[in-house]
Scaffold this motif. Structure first.
Motif, mmCIF file in Angstrom:
data_model
loop_
_atom_site.group_PDB
_atom_site.id
_atom_site.type_symbol
_atom_site.label_atom_id
_atom_site.label_comp_id
_atom_site.label_asym_id
_atom_site.label_seq_id
_atom_site.Cartn_x
_atom_site.Cartn_y
_atom_site.Cartn_z
ATOM 1 N N TYR A 155 0.829 -1.203 0.000
ATOM 2 C CA TYR A 155 0.000 0.000 0.000
ATOM 3 C C TYR A 155 0.867 1.258 0.000
ATOM 4 C CZ TYR A 155 -2.794 3.762 2.021
ATOM 5 O OH TYR A 155 -3.376 4.976 2.266
ATOM 6 N N LEU A 156 1.843 1.326 0.913
ATOM 7 C CA LEU A 156 2.704 2.498 1.015
ATOM 8 C C LEU A 156 3.589 2.650 -0.221
ATOM 9 C CD1 LEU A 156 3.712 2.167 4.776
ATOM 10 C CD2 LEU A 156 2.216 3.912 3.776
ATOM 11 N N LEU A 157 3.971 1.527 -0.828
ATOM 12 C CA LEU A 157 4.813 1.561 -2.023
ATOM 13 C C LEU A 157 4.119 2.268 -3.184
ATOM 14 C CD1 LEU A 157 7.496 0.630 -3.300
ATOM 15 C CD2 LEU A 157 6.373 -1.526 -3.896
ATOM 16 N N HIS A 158 2.805 2.260 -3.181
ATOM 17 C CA HIS A 158 2.057 2.959 -4.240
ATOM 18 C C HIS A 158 2.328 4.461 -4.189
ATOM 19 C CE1 HIS A 158 -1.245 4.081 -6.915
ATOM 20 N NE2 HIS A 158 -1.656 4.934 -5.991
ATOM 21 N N PHE A 159 2.613 4.980 -3.000
ATOM 22 C CA PHE A 159 2.815 6.420 -2.837
ATOM 23 C C PHE A 159 4.295 6.811 -2.872
ATOM 24 C CE2 PHE A 159 -1.237 5.426 -0.816
ATOM 25 C CZ PHE A 159 -2.071 6.400 -1.361
ATOM 26 N N TYR A 160 5.150 5.998 -2.261
ATOM 27 C CA TYR A 160 6.591 6.279 -2.267
ATOM 28 C C TYR A 160 7.369 5.029 -1.883
ATOM 29 C CZ TYR A 160 4.708 7.570 2.343
ATOM 30 O OH TYR A 160 3.986 7.603 3.500
ATOM 31 N N GLU A 161 8.662 5.045 -2.211
ATOM 32 C CA GLU A 161 9.512 3.885 -1.960
ATOM 33 C C GLU A 161 9.861 3.726 -0.489
ATOM 34 O OE1 GLU A 161 11.052 1.519 -3.921
ATOM 35 O OE2 GLU A 161 10.012 2.097 -5.760
ATOM 36 N N GLY A 162 9.840 4.812 0.259
ATOM 37 C CA GLY A 162 10.250 4.763 1.656
ATOM 38 C C GLY A 162 11.733 5.052 1.799
ATOM 39 N N PRO A 163 12.233 5.111 3.046
ATOM 40 C CA PRO A 163 13.663 5.380 3.267
ATOM 41 C C PRO A 163 14.535 4.354 2.554
ATOM 42 C CG PRO A 163 12.421 5.411 5.331
ATOM 43 C CD PRO A 163 11.491 4.871 4.294
ATOM 44 N N GLN A 164 15.651 4.810 2.017
ATOM 45 C CA GLN A 164 16.549 3.906 1.312
ATOM 46 C C GLN A 164 17.335 3.054 2.304
ATOM 47 O OE1 GLN A 164 19.025 6.002 -1.486
ATOM 48 N NE2 GLN A 164 17.347 6.316 -2.928
ATOM 49 N N VAL A 165 17.436 1.764 1.981
ATOM 50 C CA VAL A 165 18.187 0.841 2.832
ATOM 51 C C VAL A 165 19.294 0.206 1.985
ATOM 52 C CG1 VAL A 165 16.390 0.415 4.543
ATOM 53 C CG2 VAL A 165 16.347 -0.871 2.418
ATOM 54 N N LEU A 166 19.484 -1.077 2.063
ATOM 55 C CA LEU A 166 20.579 -1.761 1.390
ATOM 56 C C LEU A 166 20.623 -1.460 -0.104
ATOM 57 C CD1 LEU A 166 20.271 -5.264 3.118
ATOM 58 C CD2 LEU A 166 21.892 -3.440 3.648
ATOM 59 N N GLY A 167 21.775 -0.925 -0.563
ATOM 60 C CA GLY A 167 21.964 -0.671 -1.985
ATOM 61 C C GLY A 167 20.989 0.326 -2.572
ATOM 62 N N GLY A 168 20.436 1.191 -1.749
ATOM 63 C CA GLY A 168 19.491 2.185 -2.228
ATOM 64 C C GLY A 168 18.077 1.675 -2.409
ATOM 65 N N LEU A 169 17.826 0.432 -1.988
ATOM 66 C CA LEU A 169 16.488 -0.147 -2.105
ATOM 67 C C LEU A 169 15.541 0.533 -1.132
ATOM 68 C CD1 LEU A 169 14.829 -2.545 -3.405
ATOM 69 C CD2 LEU A 169 15.390 -3.835 -1.337
ATOM 70 N N GLY A 170 14.353 0.889 -1.600
ATOM 71 C CA GLY A 170 13.369 1.503 -0.730
ATOM 72 C C GLY A 170 12.879 0.534 0.340
ATOM 73 N N LEU A 171 12.614 1.057 1.543
ATOM 74 C CA LEU A 171 12.221 0.206 2.665
ATOM 75 C C LEU A 171 10.952 -0.575 2.371
ATOM 76 C CD1 LEU A 171 12.715 -0.674 5.608
ATOM 77 C CD2 LEU A 171 11.339 1.295 6.334
ATOM 78 N N TRP A 172 9.940 0.083 1.796
ATOM 79 C CA TRP A 172 8.665 -0.601 1.555
ATOM 80 C C TRP A 172 8.818 -1.685 0.503
ATOM 81 C CZ3 TRP A 172 7.365 0.876 5.791
ATOM 82 C CH2 TRP A 172 7.241 2.200 6.191
ATOM 83 N N ARG A 173 9.619 -1.400 -0.535
ATOM 84 C CA ARG A 173 9.860 -2.422 -1.554
ATOM 85 C C ARG A 173 10.644 -3.598 -0.954
ATOM 86 N NH1 ARG A 173 9.259 -2.237 -6.916
ATOM 87 N NH2 ARG A 173 8.981 0.032 -6.837
ATOM 88 N N GLY A 174 11.569 -3.295 -0.060
ATOM 89 C CA GLY A 174 12.330 -4.347 0.600
ATOM 90 C C GLY A 174 11.437 -5.244 1.429
ATOM 91 N N PHE A 175 10.503 -4.641 2.178
ATOM 92 C CA PHE A 175 9.554 -5.425 2.972
ATOM 93 C C PHE A 175 8.699 -6.318 2.069
ATOM 94 C CE2 PHE A 175 9.474 -2.402 6.849
ATOM 95 C CZ PHE A 175 10.374 -3.226 7.511
ATOM 96 N N VAL A 176 8.293 -5.783 0.927
ATOM 97 C CA VAL A 176 7.471 -6.571 0.000
ATOM 98 C C VAL A 176 8.229 -7.813 -0.454
ATOM 99 C CG1 VAL A 176 6.462 -6.597 -2.317
ATOM 100 C CG2 VAL A 176 6.049 -4.651 -0.803
#
Length: 217
Positions: A155-176
């Protein structure tokens, strides 16, 4: 004087969960911060109503039904929103919602018809995997929280990627990515629940039909 079970503390918490869920549903299309906050708080209170029921000896069939329906409706409405945000995956969201609602409802309904006090008890879960799922609070918490966090992250990924984590990956995408297996396993467990509940309901039918035949003789 008869007890008013509708005013038991766990059920009052349940009403609060419903109000928070409705707030979340209202803001889901446009305000992710408000929607996510209300949704997460509603889910967080789920742990407290069960604790209050055990501590105050206020567990009721109404409370168990209220709790289960709040959980199922909350997830269903989130899936409806996700189907709108990700129409290419609509069938998968529809399938997940159908499995979640039908199997949990059948499991709880069969438990009540069998005269058991809880759908989480060992008597209601003969399968060893389901028994572990319901008897181990860490396992139950991890599976339920992981499943909800997977869909919330989508749901949150639809609006933004979230804070960048490993290798610049967005937090919400990482959780997915990480929690997808948890969501799939949760659906498999729900199917197992539905299958076992159907067998249990069939056994009840057979016993009732045998009793009717004995009475007719």
């Amino acid at each position: 004087m008869a007890e008013n079970i509708f005013l038991f503390v766990p059920n009052l918490i349940g009403y609060g969960r419903i109000i928070l869920a409705l707030i979340s549903f209202y803001y889901m299309p446009t305000s992710p911060a408000m929607a996510a906050s209300a949704y997460i708080l509603s889910g967080f209170l789920d742990a407290f109503d069960g604790h209050a029921a055990r501590m105050l000896n206020q567990g009721t069939k109404f409370g168990a039904m209220l709790d289960m329906l709040t959980d199922r409706c909350g997830t269903m409405c989130l899936l409806v929103t996700l189907a709108h945000f990700y129409p290419q995956y609509m069938f998968l969201f529809q399938l997940s919602s159908t499995i979640d609602i039908s199997c949990h409802w059948l499991h709880l309904h069969t438990t009540v018809m069998a005269g058991r006090t809880s759908h989480k008890g060992q008597e209601a879960n003969a399968n060893p995997i389901l028994r572990l799922y319901y008897s181990s609070r860490p396992v139950l918490f991890f599976m339920c929280a992981g499943n909800e966090l997977f869909y919330a992250s989508l749901y949150l990924l639809h609006f933004y990627e979230g804070p960048q984590v490993l290798g610049g990956l967005g937090l919400w995408r990482g959780f997915v990515y990480v929690l997808l297996p948890v969501a799939v396993l949760k659906s498999i467990l729900a199917l197992m629940q539905g299958y076992n509940a159907a067998l249990g309901l069939g056994e009840l039918d057979v016993r009732e039909r045998e009793e009717e035949r004995k009475k007719a003789k």
